[in-house]
Design a protein around this motif. Structure first.
Motif, PDB file in Angstrom:
ATOM      1  N   THR A  47      41.285  39.702  44.283  1.00  0.00           N
ATOM      2  CA  THR A  47      40.757  40.456  43.259  1.00  0.00           C
ATOM      3  C   THR A  47      41.174  41.923  43.373  1.00  0.00           C
ATOM      4  O   THR A  47      41.179  42.432  44.701  1.00  0.00           O
ATOM      5  N   THR A  48      41.864  42.645  42.910  1.00  0.00           N
ATOM      6  CA  THR A  48      42.425  44.029  43.039  1.00  0.00           C
ATOM      7  C   THR A  48      41.595  44.994  42.151  1.00  0.00           C
ATOM      8  O   THR A  48      40.980  44.762  41.021  1.00  0.00           O
ATOM      9  N   THR A  49      41.677  46.214  42.501  1.00  0.00           N
ATOM     10  CA  THR A  49      41.122  47.242  41.768  1.00  0.00           C
ATOM     11  C   THR A  49      42.422  48.365  41.343  1.00  0.00           C
ATOM     12  O   THR A  49      43.166  48.662  42.356  1.00  0.00           O
ATOM     13  N   LEU A 107      38.257  52.549  36.334  1.00  0.00           N
ATOM     14  CA  LEU A 107      38.725  51.702  37.047  1.00  0.00           C
ATOM     15  C   LEU A 107      38.835  50.204  36.257  1.00  0.00           C
ATOM     16  O   LEU A 107      37.993  49.875  35.533  1.00  0.00           O
ATOM     17  N   LEU A 108      39.999  49.648  36.635  1.00  0.00           N
ATOM     18  CA  LEU A 108      40.076  48.117  36.237  1.00  0.00           C
ATOM     19  C   LEU A 108      40.128  47.163  37.416  1.00  0.00           C
ATOM     20  O   LEU A 108      40.864  47.394  38.142  1.00  0.00           O
ATOM     21  N   VAL A 109      39.208  46.336  37.508  1.00  0.00           N
ATOM     22  CA  VAL A 109      39.161  45.482  38.535  1.00  0.00           C
ATOM     23  C   VAL A 109      39.495  44.001  37.885  1.00  0.00           C
ATOM     24  O   VAL A 109      39.005  43.664  36.826  1.00  0.00           O
ATOM     25  N   SER A 110      40.476  43.353  38.777  1.00  0.00           N
ATOM     26  CA  SER A 110      40.740  41.918  38.076  1.00  0.00           C
ATOM     27  C   SER A 110      41.358  41.078  39.201  1.00  0.00           C
ATOM     28  O   SER A 110      41.852  41.619  40.235  1.00  0.00           O
ATOM     29  N   GLY A 111      41.100  39.809  38.723  1.00  0.00           N
ATOM     30  CA  GLY A 111      41.416  38.833  39.688  1.00  0.00           C
ATOM     31  C   GLY A 111      40.669  37.545  39.626  1.00  0.00           C
ATOM     32  O   GLY A 111      39.792  37.509  38.646  1.00  0.00           O
ATOM     33  N   PRO A 112      40.894  36.431  40.477  1.00  0.00           N
ATOM     34  CA  PRO A 112      40.227  35.398  40.482  1.00  0.00           C
ATOM     35  C   PRO A 112      38.611  35.356  40.528  1.00  0.00           C
ATOM     36  O   PRO A 112      37.916  34.510  40.222  1.00  0.00           O
ATOM     37  N   LEU A 152      33.618  40.115  39.417  1.00  0.00           N
ATOM     38  CA  LEU A 152      33.671  41.528  39.811  1.00  0.00           C
ATOM     39  C   LEU A 152      34.606  42.089  38.667  1.00  0.00           C
ATOM     40  O   LEU A 152      34.782  43.285  38.501  1.00  0.00           O
ATOM     41  N   ASN A 153      35.231  41.481  37.763  1.00  0.00           N
ATOM     42  CA  ASN A 153      36.391  41.754  37.010  1.00  0.00           C
ATOM     43  C   ASN A 153      35.591  42.736  35.780  1.00  0.00           C
ATOM     44  O   ASN A 153      34.463  42.409  35.306  1.00  0.00           O
TER      45      ASN A 153
END
Length: 109
Positions: free
Chosen positions: A4-6, A27-32, A36-37
């Motif tokens: 997951t990245t921010t 901020l955008l948090v996205s990932g598997p 947290l996304n």
């Protein structure tokens, strides 16, 4: 880590938490790791980022010099969330804001 990245979604600024460096407003948090996304907005009155649904925050942890992901209700953390207790993930500090990188996690919910 869970991949997951921010990333900064805008360059709007408010006051810094720990330094005089600017804080990203959104901020955008996205990932598997989907719990947290989402988009996290800076809340200067609470000195944290709150996800749009209010159920997760990213807050400064001065003792570890990190930004921690903590479950919340209405942008208020209602569980112990520090050091190894209750954190869903963490990011290093980057001049008073969360560093743009993979979120460190411990396979916690």
């Amino acid at each position: 880590a869970g991949g997951t990245t921010t990333t900064a979604a805008t360059t709007a600024v408010t006051t810094a938490v720990t330094t005089q460096a600017p804080i990203e407003e959104l901020l955008l948090v996205s990932g598997p790791k989907t719990n947290l996304n989402g988009f996290f907005r800076w809340k200067p009155q609470k000195t944290l980022y709150c996800r749009e649904d209010g159920n997760m925050v990213i807050r400064w942890a001065s003792g570890t010099n990190t930004w921690d992901f903590c479950a919340s209700t209405g942008c208020t953390v209602t569980i112990q969330c520090d050091n190894a207790m209750g954190r869903s993930g963490t990011l290093p500090n980057d001049g008073g804001k969360p560093k743009e990188q993979l979120v460190e996690d411990w396979a916690a919910p």
